[in-house]
Design a protein around this motif. Structure first.
Motif, short mmCIF file in Angstrom:
data_model
loop_
_atom_site.label_atom_id
_atom_site.label_comp_id
_atom_site.label_asym_id
_atom_site.label_seq_id
_atom_site.Cartn_x
_atom_site.Cartn_y
_atom_site.Cartn_z
N THR A 110 41.87 21.02 21.15
CA THR A 110 41.91 20.27 22.39
C THR A 110 43.36 20.02 22.81
OG1 THR A 110 41.77 18.18 21.20
CG2 THR A 110 39.71 19.13 21.96
N PRO A 111 43.66 20.04 24.11
CA PRO A 111 45.01 19.75 24.56
C PRO A 111 45.46 18.37 24.10
CG PRO A 111 43.72 20.72 26.34
CD PRO A 111 42.77 20.42 25.22
N SER A 112 46.67 18.31 23.57
CA SER A 112 47.23 17.07 23.02
C SER A 112 46.35 16.47 21.93
CB SER A 112 47.46 16.02 24.13
OG SER A 112 48.37 16.50 25.09
N TRP A 113 45.46 17.30 21.36
CA TRP A 113 44.53 16.87 20.31
C TRP A 113 43.71 15.67 20.78
CZ3 TRP A 113 48.79 16.85 15.94
CH2 TRP A 113 49.28 18.16 15.79
N ASP A 114 43.38 15.67 22.07
CA ASP A 114 42.65 14.56 22.68
C ASP A 114 41.15 14.88 22.64
OD1 ASP A 114 42.64 12.06 24.21
OD2 ASP A 114 41.91 13.30 25.85
N PHE A 115 40.42 14.12 21.85
CA PHE A 115 39.02 14.42 21.51
C PHE A 115 38.14 13.33 22.11
CE2 PHE A 115 35.65 15.84 18.65
CZ PHE A 115 36.02 17.16 18.36
N SER A 116 37.24 13.71 23.02
CA SER A 116 36.36 12.72 23.65
C SER A 116 35.10 12.51 22.82
CB SER A 116 35.98 13.19 25.06
OG SER A 116 34.89 14.10 25.01
N GLU A 117 34.27 11.60 23.27
CA GLU A 117 33.00 11.34 22.60
C GLU A 117 32.07 12.54 22.67
OE1 GLU A 117 31.23 7.85 24.22
OE2 GLU A 117 32.99 6.59 23.89
N LYS A 118 32.29 13.42 23.64
CA LYS A 118 31.39 14.55 23.87
C LYS A 118 31.95 15.88 23.40
CE LYS A 118 28.21 12.09 25.88
NZ LYS A 118 26.89 11.87 25.23
N THR A 119 33.22 15.91 23.00
CA THR A 119 33.86 17.20 22.68
C THR A 119 33.09 17.95 21.60
OG1 THR A 119 36.03 16.29 23.27
CG2 THR A 119 35.99 18.30 21.94
N LEU A 120 32.72 17.29 20.53
CA LEU A 120 32.04 17.98 19.44
C LEU A 120 30.68 18.48 19.88
CD1 LEU A 120 31.88 18.97 16.57
CD2 LEU A 120 31.25 16.65 15.84
N SER A 121 29.96 17.70 20.66
CA SER A 121 28.65 18.15 21.14
C SER A 121 28.78 19.41 21.99
CB SER A 121 27.98 17.04 21.97
OG SER A 121 27.69 15.92 21.17
N ILE A 122 29.81 19.45 22.82
CA ILE A 122 30.03 20.64 23.66
C ILE A 122 30.40 21.84 22.80
CG2 ILE A 122 31.42 21.61 25.53
CD1 ILE A 122 31.80 18.66 26.51
N ALA A 123 31.25 21.61 21.81
CA ALA A 123 31.63 22.70 20.90
C ALA A 123 30.41 23.24 20.18
CB ALA A 123 32.67 22.20 19.90
N ARG A 124 29.51 22.37 19.77
CA ARG A 124 28.29 22.83 19.10
C ARG A 124 27.41 23.62 20.06
NH1 ARG A 124 25.58 17.79 16.09
NH2 ARG A 124 24.36 19.47 15.13
N GLU A 125 27.29 23.14 21.29
CA GLU A 125 26.50 23.86 22.29
C GLU A 125 27.06 25.26 22.54
OE1 GLU A 125 25.31 23.50 27.05
OE2 GLU A 125 26.40 21.87 26.07
N MET A 126 28.38 25.38 22.48
CA MET A 126 29.03 26.67 22.71
C MET A 126 28.97 27.57 21.49
SD MET A 126 32.41 25.33 24.80
CE MET A 126 33.12 26.97 24.99
#
Length: 296
Positions: free
Chosen positions: A157-173
Protein backbone atom coordinates in the motif's frame (compact mmCIF):
# COMPACT_ATOMS: atom_id res chain seq x y z
CA UNK A 1 -19.01 16.68 28.06
CA UNK A 2 -20.77 15.62 24.88
CA UNK A 3 -19.08 12.76 23.08
CA UNK A 4 -16.79 11.86 25.97
CA UNK A 5 -17.82 8.22 25.59
CA UNK A 6 -15.82 8.19 22.36
CA UNK A 7 -12.54 8.97 24.11
CA UNK A 8 -10.14 5.99 24.07
CA UNK A 9 -10.09 5.67 27.84
CA UNK A 10 -13.87 5.25 27.71
CA UNK A 11 -13.81 2.37 25.21
CA UNK A 12 -15.19 -0.97 26.27
CA UNK A 13 -12.97 -4.03 26.03
CA UNK A 14 -15.06 -5.31 23.14
CA UNK A 15 -14.42 -2.09 21.26
CA UNK A 16 -10.64 -1.83 21.71
CA UNK A 17 -10.18 -5.53 21.10
CA UNK A 18 -12.16 -5.14 17.89
CA UNK A 19 -9.77 -2.48 16.62
CA UNK A 20 -6.72 -4.53 17.54
CA UNK A 21 -8.04 -7.73 15.94
CA UNK A 22 -9.16 -6.32 12.60
CA UNK A 23 -5.83 -7.24 11.01
CA UNK A 24 -3.42 -9.27 13.10
CA UNK A 25 -0.28 -11.33 12.70
CA UNK A 26 -0.94 -15.05 12.76
CA UNK A 27 1.41 -17.96 12.33
CA UNK A 28 5.06 -17.05 11.82
CA UNK A 29 6.29 -18.66 8.63
CA UNK A 30 9.98 -19.33 9.21
CA UNK A 31 12.69 -21.26 7.32
CA UNK A 32 14.20 -23.67 6.28
CA UNK A 33 15.00 -21.74 3.12
CA UNK A 34 15.48 -23.45 -0.26
CA UNK A 35 18.65 -25.38 -1.04
CA UNK A 36 19.92 -25.19 2.53
CA UNK A 37 20.37 -21.41 2.44
CA UNK A 38 20.71 -19.80 5.85
CA UNK A 39 19.09 -16.42 5.12
CA UNK A 40 16.72 -14.86 2.59
CA UNK A 41 17.38 -11.39 1.14
CA UNK A 42 14.37 -9.68 -0.45
CA UNK A 43 15.19 -6.37 -2.13
CA UNK A 44 12.35 -4.08 -3.15
CA UNK A 45 11.87 -0.71 -4.82
CA UNK A 46 8.86 1.58 -4.62
CA UNK A 47 8.80 3.21 -8.04
CA UNK A 48 6.79 6.28 -7.08
CA UNK A 49 8.19 8.79 -9.57
CA UNK A 50 5.87 11.79 -10.02
CA UNK A 51 3.00 10.29 -8.02
CA UNK A 52 4.58 11.45 -4.76
CA UNK A 53 3.68 14.99 -5.84
CA UNK A 54 0.43 14.19 -7.66
CA UNK A 55 -1.28 12.06 -5.00
CA UNK A 56 -2.34 15.00 -2.82
CA UNK A 57 -3.07 17.37 -5.67
CA UNK A 58 0.44 18.81 -5.89
CA UNK A 59 1.52 20.48 -9.13
CA UNK A 60 5.01 21.71 -8.26
CA UNK A 61 7.22 21.51 -11.32
CA UNK A 62 10.28 21.22 -9.10
CA UNK A 63 8.94 18.27 -7.12
CA UNK A 64 7.65 16.61 -10.27
CA UNK A 65 11.15 16.87 -11.71
CA UNK A 66 12.48 15.00 -8.65
CA UNK A 67 10.10 12.17 -9.54
CA UNK A 68 11.34 12.21 -13.12
CA UNK A 69 14.89 11.80 -11.85
CA UNK A 70 13.81 8.42 -10.51
CA UNK A 71 13.07 7.32 -14.06
CA UNK A 72 15.95 9.02 -15.85
CA UNK A 73 18.81 8.15 -13.48
CA UNK A 74 17.63 6.17 -10.45
CA UNK A 75 16.07 3.23 -12.25
CA UNK A 76 18.90 2.79 -14.78
CA UNK A 77 21.46 2.67 -11.96
CA UNK A 78 19.37 0.19 -9.98
CA UNK A 79 18.77 -2.05 -12.99
CA UNK A 80 22.45 -1.95 -13.93
CA UNK A 81 23.47 -2.97 -10.43
CA UNK A 82 20.97 -5.83 -10.23
CA UNK A 83 22.08 -7.01 -13.66
CA UNK A 84 25.74 -6.84 -12.61
CA UNK A 85 25.11 -9.07 -9.59
CA UNK A 86 22.49 -11.27 -11.29
CA UNK A 87 19.86 -10.57 -8.62
CA UNK A 88 16.10 -10.40 -9.02
CA UNK A 89 14.06 -7.90 -7.01
CA UNK A 90 10.49 -6.67 -6.56
CA UNK A 91 9.24 -3.32 -7.86
CA UNK A 92 6.03 -1.83 -6.46
CA UNK A 93 4.59 0.64 -8.94
CA UNK A 94 1.65 3.07 -8.78
CA UNK A 95 -0.48 2.63 -11.89
CA UNK A 96 0.02 6.27 -12.90
CA UNK A 97 3.81 5.83 -12.76
CA UNK A 98 3.47 2.75 -14.96
CA UNK A 99 1.34 4.70 -17.43
CA UNK A 100 3.91 7.50 -17.48
CA UNK A 101 6.78 5.05 -18.11
CA UNK A 102 5.38 1.86 -19.65
CA UNK A 103 8.68 0.88 -21.30
CA UNK A 104 10.38 1.05 -17.91
CA UNK A 105 7.93 -1.40 -16.38
CA UNK A 106 8.09 -3.73 -19.37
CA UNK A 107 11.88 -3.83 -19.10
CA UNK A 108 11.62 -4.65 -15.38
CA UNK A 109 9.46 -7.68 -16.12
CA UNK A 110 11.49 -8.65 -19.21
CA UNK A 111 14.61 -8.89 -17.02
CA UNK A 112 12.89 -11.31 -14.66
CA UNK A 113 11.95 -8.96 -11.83
CA UNK A 114 8.57 -8.78 -10.11
CA UNK A 115 5.99 -6.00 -10.46
CA UNK A 116 3.62 -5.42 -7.52
CA UNK A 117 0.65 -3.17 -6.82
CA UNK A 118 1.39 0.19 -5.17
CA UNK A 119 -1.87 2.06 -5.57
CA UNK A 120 -3.26 4.11 -8.44
CA UNK A 121 -1.65 7.50 -7.79
CA UNK A 122 -0.02 6.78 -4.39
CA UNK A 123 -3.30 7.56 -2.64
CA UNK A 124 -3.78 6.94 1.09
CA UNK A 125 -6.17 4.01 1.47
CA UNK A 126 -7.41 5.00 4.92
CA UNK A 127 -8.80 8.26 3.51
CA UNK A 128 -10.83 6.56 0.77
CA UNK A 129 -14.42 5.29 0.87
CA UNK A 130 -14.26 1.48 0.64
CA UNK A 131 -15.77 1.43 -2.85
CA UNK A 132 -13.11 3.81 -4.14
CA UNK A 133 -10.28 1.84 -2.53
CA UNK A 134 -11.59 -1.37 -4.11
CA UNK A 135 -11.95 0.23 -7.54
CA UNK A 136 -8.45 1.73 -7.46
CA UNK A 137 -6.79 -1.49 -6.30
CA UNK A 138 -8.47 -3.49 -9.04
CA UNK A 139 -7.79 -0.88 -11.71
CA UNK A 140 -4.17 -0.73 -10.60
CA UNK A 141 -3.76 -4.48 -11.01
CA UNK A 142 -5.45 -4.37 -14.42
CA UNK A 143 -3.22 -1.52 -15.58
CA UNK A 144 0.01 -3.22 -14.52
CA UNK A 145 -1.10 -6.42 -16.24
CA UNK A 146 -2.05 -4.55 -19.42
CA UNK A 147 1.33 -2.78 -19.55
CA UNK A 148 3.63 -5.64 -18.55
CA UNK A 149 1.65 -8.72 -19.56
CA UNK A 150 1.98 -10.06 -16.00
CA UNK A 151 -0.75 -10.04 -13.34
CA UNK A 152 0.60 -8.82 -9.97
CA UNK A 153 0.20 -11.19 -7.02
CA UNK A 154 1.49 -8.84 -4.31
CA UNK A 155 0.49 -5.54 -2.77
CA UNK A 156 2.36 -2.77 -1.02
CA UNK A 157 0.00 0.00 0.00
CA UNK A 158 1.22 3.55 -0.69
CA UNK A 159 2.95 4.94 2.41
CA UNK A 160 2.11 1.56 3.99
CA UNK A 161 -1.33 3.02 4.72
CA UNK A 162 -3.68 0.11 5.45
CA UNK A 163 -7.43 0.69 5.79
CA UNK A 164 -10.03 -1.47 7.52
CA UNK A 165 -10.97 -2.90 4.12
CA UNK A 166 -7.56 -3.34 2.48
CA UNK A 167 -7.12 -6.97 3.49
CA UNK A 168 -10.66 -7.90 2.46
CA UNK A 169 -10.06 -6.39 -0.97
CA UNK A 170 -6.72 -8.18 -1.30
CA UNK A 171 -8.44 -11.47 -0.47
CA UNK A 172 -11.19 -10.78 -3.01
CA UNK A 173 -8.50 -10.15 -5.63
CA UNK A 174 -6.80 -13.44 -4.78
CA UNK A 175 -3.48 -11.80 -3.93
CA UNK A 176 -0.75 -14.06 -2.60
CA UNK A 177 0.88 -11.57 -0.26
CA UNK A 178 0.99 -8.08 1.20
CA UNK A 179 4.10 -6.10 2.14
CA UNK A 180 2.84 -3.10 4.11
CA UNK A 181 2.72 -4.12 7.79
CA UNK A 182 5.24 -4.40 10.60
CA UNK A 183 4.30 -7.05 13.18
CA UNK A 184 7.43 -9.20 12.76
CA UNK A 185 10.79 -9.50 11.02
CA UNK A 186 9.78 -12.80 9.42
CA UNK A 187 6.90 -13.67 7.14
CA UNK A 188 3.58 -14.46 8.76
CA UNK A 189 0.00 -15.26 7.85
CA UNK A 190 -2.48 -12.41 8.14
CA UNK A 191 -5.56 -12.84 10.30
CA UNK A 192 -8.72 -10.83 9.69
CA UNK A 193 -10.98 -10.51 12.73
CA UNK A 194 -9.31 -13.63 14.10
CA UNK A 195 -9.88 -15.62 10.88
CA UNK A 196 -7.03 -17.16 8.91
CA UNK A 197 -6.74 -15.64 5.45
CA UNK A 198 -3.96 -17.54 3.69
CA UNK A 199 -2.47 -14.16 2.73
CA UNK A 200 1.26 -13.94 3.47
CA UNK A 201 2.72 -10.80 5.02
CA UNK A 202 6.28 -9.87 4.05
CA UNK A 203 6.83 -7.24 6.72
CA UNK A 204 8.43 -3.87 6.14
CA UNK A 205 9.94 -1.41 8.61
CA UNK A 206 10.95 2.25 8.42
CA UNK A 207 14.36 1.22 9.76
CA UNK A 208 14.88 -0.77 6.54
CA UNK A 209 13.61 1.98 4.23
CA UNK A 210 15.76 4.66 2.59
CA UNK A 211 13.05 7.35 2.67
CA UNK A 212 13.22 8.33 6.37
CA UNK A 213 16.96 8.88 6.08
CA UNK A 214 17.03 10.75 2.78
CA UNK A 215 13.72 12.65 2.58
CA UNK A 216 13.96 16.34 1.69
CA UNK A 217 11.42 19.17 1.66
CA UNK A 218 11.98 22.73 0.50
CA UNK A 219 8.91 23.99 2.36
CA UNK A 220 9.20 22.12 5.66
CA UNK A 221 12.06 21.61 8.15
CA UNK A 222 12.81 18.21 6.64
CA UNK A 223 16.38 17.49 5.61
CA UNK A 224 18.56 14.37 5.39
CA UNK A 225 19.87 14.01 8.92
CA UNK A 226 22.20 11.06 8.58
CA UNK A 227 25.14 10.23 6.34
CA UNK A 228 25.08 7.51 3.67
CA UNK A 229 27.73 5.66 5.67
CA UNK A 230 25.46 5.62 8.70
CA UNK A 231 22.54 4.35 6.63
CA UNK A 232 24.72 1.52 5.37
CA UNK A 233 25.64 0.75 8.97
CA UNK A 234 21.98 0.42 9.95
CA UNK A 235 21.15 -1.77 6.97
CA UNK A 236 24.17 -3.97 7.62
CA UNK A 237 23.30 -4.48 11.29
CA UNK A 238 19.79 -5.50 10.24
CA UNK A 239 21.21 -7.93 7.70
CA UNK A 240 23.79 -9.43 10.03
CA UNK A 241 21.19 -10.12 12.70
CA UNK A 242 18.82 -11.63 10.13
CA UNK A 243 21.65 -13.88 8.99
CA UNK A 244 22.51 -14.82 12.59
CA UNK A 245 18.87 -15.74 13.23
CA UNK A 246 18.59 -17.57 9.91
CA UNK A 247 15.59 -15.54 8.86
CA UNK A 248 14.81 -12.83 6.27
CA UNK A 249 16.34 -9.46 5.46
CA UNK A 250 13.83 -7.29 3.59
CA UNK A 251 14.83 -3.86 2.27
CA UNK A 252 12.67 -1.07 0.80
CA UNK A 253 14.23 1.56 -1.48
CA UNK A 254 13.11 4.26 -3.91
CA UNK A 255 14.72 5.17 -7.24
CA UNK A 256 14.52 8.90 -6.40
CA UNK A 257 16.22 8.28 -3.02
CA UNK A 258 18.80 5.49 -3.35
CA UNK A 259 19.46 6.21 -7.04
CA UNK A 260 21.77 9.19 -6.53
CA UNK A 261 25.51 8.98 -7.13
CA UNK A 262 26.34 9.36 -3.45
CA UNK A 263 23.85 6.67 -2.35
CA UNK A 264 23.63 3.86 -4.90
CA UNK A 265 26.84 2.39 -3.48
CA UNK A 266 24.94 1.57 -0.28
CA UNK A 267 22.87 -0.99 -2.15
CA UNK A 268 25.94 -2.52 -3.77
CA UNK A 269 27.71 -2.84 -0.42
CA UNK A 270 24.69 -4.66 1.04
CA UNK A 271 24.62 -7.01 -1.95
CA UNK A 272 28.36 -7.70 -1.73
CA UNK A 273 28.18 -8.43 1.99
CA UNK A 274 25.26 -10.81 1.54
CA UNK A 275 26.86 -12.63 -1.38
CA UNK A 276 30.10 -13.00 0.57
CA UNK A 277 28.28 -15.19 3.10
CA UNK A 278 27.91 -17.86 0.44
CA UNK A 279 24.59 -19.21 1.70
CA UNK A 280 22.11 -16.38 1.17
CA UNK A 281 19.00 -16.76 -1.00
CA UNK A 282 18.26 -13.62 -3.04
CA UNK A 283 14.58 -13.77 -3.92
CA UNK A 284 11.71 -11.63 -5.08
CA UNK A 285 8.89 -10.99 -2.64
CA UNK A 286 6.74 -13.33 -4.69
CA UNK A 287 9.29 -16.13 -4.37
CA UNK A 288 9.55 -15.58 -0.61
CA UNK A 289 5.76 -15.61 -0.26
CA UNK A 290 5.41 -18.77 -2.35
CA UNK A 291 8.02 -20.48 -0.20
CA UNK A 292 6.47 -19.24 3.05
CA UNK A 293 3.02 -20.44 1.96
CA UNK A 294 4.31 -24.03 2.06
CA UNK A 295 4.35 -23.72 5.86
CA UNK A 296 0.67 -22.71 6.15
Amino acid sequence: MAGIENEPWQWSEVRWRGYVNRVRAGKRLTPPWPDGKRCAVALSFDVDHETLELYNGGKSIGRLSCGQYGNRRGMPRIMCLLRKHDIKASFFVPAIAAKLYPDEQRSVVDEGHEIGIHGWIHELNSLLPPENERDLMMRSADTLEMITGTRPVGLRTPSWDFSEKTLSIAREMGLLYDSSLMADDSCYELLENGERTGVIEIPVEWIRDDAPYFAMSATEPLRPHISPEDVLGIFMREFEQAYHEGEMFQLTMHPHRIGYRSRIWILEEVIRAAKAKGDVWFATHREVAEHASLAL
